[in-house]
Write a protein that holds these residues in place. Sequence first.
Motif, PDB file in Angstrom:
ATOM      1  N   PHE A  25       6.207  -7.917 -16.940  1.00 48.03           N
ATOM      2  CA  PHE A  25       5.740  -9.302 -16.999  1.00 48.03           C
ATOM      3  C   PHE A  25       6.280 -10.008 -18.248  1.00 48.03           C
ATOM      4  O   PHE A  25       6.754 -11.139 -18.167  1.00 48.03           O
ATOM      5  CB  PHE A  25       4.208  -9.340 -16.989  1.00 48.03           C
ATOM      6  CG  PHE A  25       3.634 -10.721 -16.976  1.00 48.03           C
ATOM      7  CD1 PHE A  25       3.735 -11.514 -15.848  1.00 48.03           C
ATOM      8  CD2 PHE A  25       3.003 -11.228 -18.098  1.00 48.03           C
ATOM      9  CE1 PHE A  25       3.221 -12.802 -15.831  1.00 48.03           C
ATOM     10  CE2 PHE A  25       2.485 -12.512 -18.096  1.00 48.03           C
ATOM     11  CZ  PHE A  25       2.596 -13.302 -16.959  1.00 48.03           C
ATOM     12  N   ASP A  26       6.225  -9.342 -19.411  1.00 48.58           N
ATOM     13  CA  ASP A  26       6.745  -9.938 -20.640  1.00 48.58           C
ATOM     14  C   ASP A  26       8.258 -10.151 -20.571  1.00 48.58           C
ATOM     15  O   ASP A  26       8.763 -11.191 -21.025  1.00 48.58           O
ATOM     16  CB  ASP A  26       6.400  -9.071 -21.844  1.00 48.58           C
ATOM     17  CG  ASP A  26       4.940  -9.183 -22.238  1.00 48.58           C
ATOM     18  OD1 ASP A  26       4.250 -10.091 -21.733  1.00 48.58           O
ATOM     19  OD2 ASP A  26       4.483  -8.354 -23.060  1.00 48.58           O
ATOM     20  N   ALA A  27       8.988  -9.187 -20.015  1.00 50.41           N
ATOM     21  CA  ALA A  27      10.435  -9.336 -19.881  1.00 50.41           C
ATOM     22  C   ALA A  27      10.766 -10.471 -18.906  1.00 50.41           C
ATOM     23  O   ALA A  27      11.706 -11.235 -19.133  1.00 50.41           O
ATOM     24  CB  ALA A  27      11.054  -8.029 -19.409  1.00 50.41           C
ATOM     25  N   VAL A  64       4.107  -0.178 -17.707  1.00 48.13           N
ATOM     26  CA  VAL A  64       5.231  -0.594 -16.868  1.00 48.13           C
ATOM     27  C   VAL A  64       5.093  -2.049 -16.422  1.00 48.13           C
ATOM     28  O   VAL A  64       6.040  -2.833 -16.517  1.00 48.13           O
ATOM     29  CB  VAL A  64       5.336   0.338 -15.636  1.00 48.13           C
ATOM     30  CG1 VAL A  64       6.416  -0.128 -14.686  1.00 48.13           C
ATOM     31  CG2 VAL A  64       5.606   1.764 -16.076  1.00 48.13           C
ATOM     32  N   PHE A  65       3.918  -2.423 -15.948  1.00 50.54           N
ATOM     33  CA  PHE A  65       3.741  -3.772 -15.413  1.00 50.54           C
ATOM     34  C   PHE A  65       3.632  -4.829 -16.514  1.00 50.54           C
ATOM     35  O   PHE A  65       4.141  -5.934 -16.370  1.00 50.54           O
ATOM     36  CB  PHE A  65       2.524  -3.821 -14.484  1.00 50.54           C
ATOM     37  CG  PHE A  65       2.700  -2.956 -13.277  1.00 50.54           C
ATOM     38  CD1 PHE A  65       3.627  -3.278 -12.302  1.00 50.54           C
ATOM     39  CD2 PHE A  65       1.957  -1.799 -13.122  1.00 50.54           C
ATOM     40  CE1 PHE A  65       3.813  -2.484 -11.188  1.00 50.54           C
ATOM     41  CE2 PHE A  65       2.127  -0.994 -12.018  1.00 50.54           C
ATOM     42  CZ  PHE A  65       3.060  -1.326 -11.046  1.00 50.54           C
ATOM     43  N   TYR A  79      13.220  -5.547 -21.111  1.00 48.63           N
ATOM     44  CA  TYR A  79      12.258  -4.636 -20.490  1.00 48.63           C
ATOM     45  C   TYR A  79      12.086  -3.322 -21.263  1.00 48.63           C
ATOM     46  O   TYR A  79      10.956  -2.943 -21.564  1.00 48.63           O
ATOM     47  CB  TYR A  79      12.638  -4.378 -19.030  1.00 48.63           C
ATOM     48  CG  TYR A  79      11.683  -3.437 -18.343  1.00 48.63           C
ATOM     49  CD1 TYR A  79      10.394  -3.849 -18.041  1.00 48.63           C
ATOM     50  CD2 TYR A  79      12.054  -2.138 -18.027  1.00 48.63           C
ATOM     51  CE1 TYR A  79       9.501  -2.987 -17.422  1.00 48.63           C
ATOM     52  CE2 TYR A  79      11.171  -1.276 -17.411  1.00 48.63           C
ATOM     53  CZ  TYR A  79       9.898  -1.700 -17.108  1.00 48.63           C
ATOM     54  OH  TYR A  79       9.013  -0.851 -16.513  1.00 48.63           O
ATOM     55  N   PRO A  80      13.167  -2.598 -21.610  1.00 47.14           N
ATOM     56  CA  PRO A  80      12.940  -1.360 -22.361  1.00 47.14           C
ATOM     57  C   PRO A  80      12.342  -1.592 -23.741  1.00 47.14           C
ATOM     58  O   PRO A  80      11.565  -0.772 -24.236  1.00 47.14           O
ATOM     59  CB  PRO A  80      14.323  -0.709 -22.456  1.00 47.14           C
ATOM     60  CG  PRO A  80      15.284  -1.673 -21.939  1.00 47.14           C
ATOM     61  CD  PRO A  80      14.558  -2.774 -21.260  1.00 47.14           C
ATOM     62  N   VAL A 101      12.660 -16.033 -17.874  1.00 48.17           N
ATOM     63  CA  VAL A 101      12.419 -17.406 -17.401  1.00 48.17           C
ATOM     64  C   VAL A 101      12.765 -18.417 -18.495  1.00 48.17           C
ATOM     65  O   VAL A 101      13.372 -19.460 -18.218  1.00 48.17           O
ATOM     66  CB  VAL A 101      10.962 -17.565 -16.912  1.00 48.17           C
ATOM     67  CG1 VAL A 101      10.598 -19.022 -16.717  1.00 48.17           C
ATOM     68  CG2 VAL A 101      10.752 -16.798 -15.629  1.00 48.17           C
ATOM     69  N   VAL A 102      12.414 -18.109 -19.720  1.00 49.88           N
ATOM     70  CA  VAL A 102      12.747 -19.010 -20.834  1.00 49.88           C
ATOM     71  C   VAL A 102      14.262 -19.128 -20.983  1.00 49.88           C
ATOM     72  O   VAL A 102      14.799 -20.231 -21.138  1.00 49.88           O
ATOM     73  CB  VAL A 102      12.082 -18.517 -22.147  1.00 49.88           C
ATOM     74  CG1 VAL A 102      12.626 -19.262 -23.343  1.00 49.88           C
ATOM     75  CG2 VAL A 102      10.578 -18.652 -22.058  1.00 49.88           C
ATOM     76  N   VAL A 103      14.968 -18.001 -20.928  1.00 55.08           N
ATOM     77  CA  VAL A 103      16.431 -18.024 -21.009  1.00 55.08           C
ATOM     78  C   VAL A 103      17.008 -18.820 -19.842  1.00 55.08           C
ATOM     79  O   VAL A 103      17.924 -19.624 -20.026  1.00 55.08           O
ATOM     80  CB  VAL A 103      16.995 -16.583 -21.041  1.00 55.08           C
ATOM     81  CG1 VAL A 103      18.501 -16.579 -20.858  1.00 55.08           C
ATOM     82  CG2 VAL A 103      16.615 -15.901 -22.339  1.00 55.08           C
ATOM     83  N   TYR A 104      16.461 -18.637 -18.651  1.00 54.29           N
ATOM     84  CA  TYR A 104      16.929 -19.340 -17.463  1.00 54.29           C
ATOM     85  C   TYR A 104      16.799 -20.855 -17.627  1.00 54.29           C
ATOM     86  O   TYR A 104      17.745 -21.604 -17.401  1.00 54.29           O
ATOM     87  CB  TYR A 104      16.141 -18.866 -16.242  1.00 54.29           C
ATOM     88  CG  TYR A 104      16.436 -19.613 -14.972  1.00 54.29           C
ATOM     89  CD1 TYR A 104      17.651 -19.454 -14.322  1.00 54.29           C
ATOM     90  CD2 TYR A 104      15.506 -20.480 -14.415  1.00 54.29           C
ATOM     91  CE1 TYR A 104      17.923 -20.125 -13.147  1.00 54.29           C
ATOM     92  CE2 TYR A 104      15.776 -21.153 -13.244  1.00 54.29           C
ATOM     93  CZ  TYR A 104      16.990 -20.973 -12.615  1.00 54.29           C
ATOM     94  OH  TYR A 104      17.266 -21.651 -11.462  1.00 54.29           O
ATOM     95  N   LEU A 105      15.619 -21.293 -18.034  1.00 49.06           N
ATOM     96  CA  LEU A 105      15.385 -22.737 -18.158  1.00 49.06           C
ATOM     97  C   LEU A 105      16.253 -23.368 -19.238  1.00 49.06           C
ATOM     98  O   LEU A 105      16.870 -24.417 -19.011  1.00 49.06           O
ATOM     99  CB  LEU A 105      13.907 -22.997 -18.436  1.00 49.06           C
ATOM    100  CG  LEU A 105      12.953 -22.706 -17.277  1.00 49.06           C
ATOM    101  CD1 LEU A 105      11.508 -22.852 -17.725  1.00 49.06           C
ATOM    102  CD2 LEU A 105      13.250 -23.616 -16.101  1.00 49.06           C
TER     103      LEU A 105
END
Length: 155
Positions: free
Chosen positions: A123-125, A118-119, A107-108, A130-134
């Motif tokens: 969204f990109d972070a 900010v948004f 995020y930073p 999600v990619v790391v999670y999957l």
Amino acid sequence: MNDELTRRDEMSLAGAALRGAPWRAAAVTGGTVAVTSLGMGVILPGSPDFTWALSLGIALFTMVAAIGSIGRPNSGDRVTRQARLWALRRPWRFSLYPALGAAALMYPVQLILDDEGVFGAAFDALQGGVVVYLITAIVALTLRGRGRPSLPHGR
């Protein structure tokens, strides 16, 4: 008595499972990939994308640490072994915490270096998380057999 774990308990177990993670190997992998990605951006036509290189390095850092921590479930002290076995029994729950860590680190980078606001940065972070999670959950699913004994107890 309720045998369900709270989110706080799950976070503690995930943290205990990550205690013996290969942090040095994860840092070397993430750093090498980030530098290589940035170098390829310099060599190939177009401009190098520093944000992409850092986000890719962060993602690989967290994946190597998470997967490496559960790769050997029977090493470490008793608490670490039990936490790693929990992580192998519940790979989707375990993978949530490294993914949240990756998103928090991305995020930073997205906010400061990419100037998306900010948004847009959130969204990109979130996409990176999600990619790391999957990927972490799918690899943890394939490692599930390492947490089971090969023979029944007593034989």
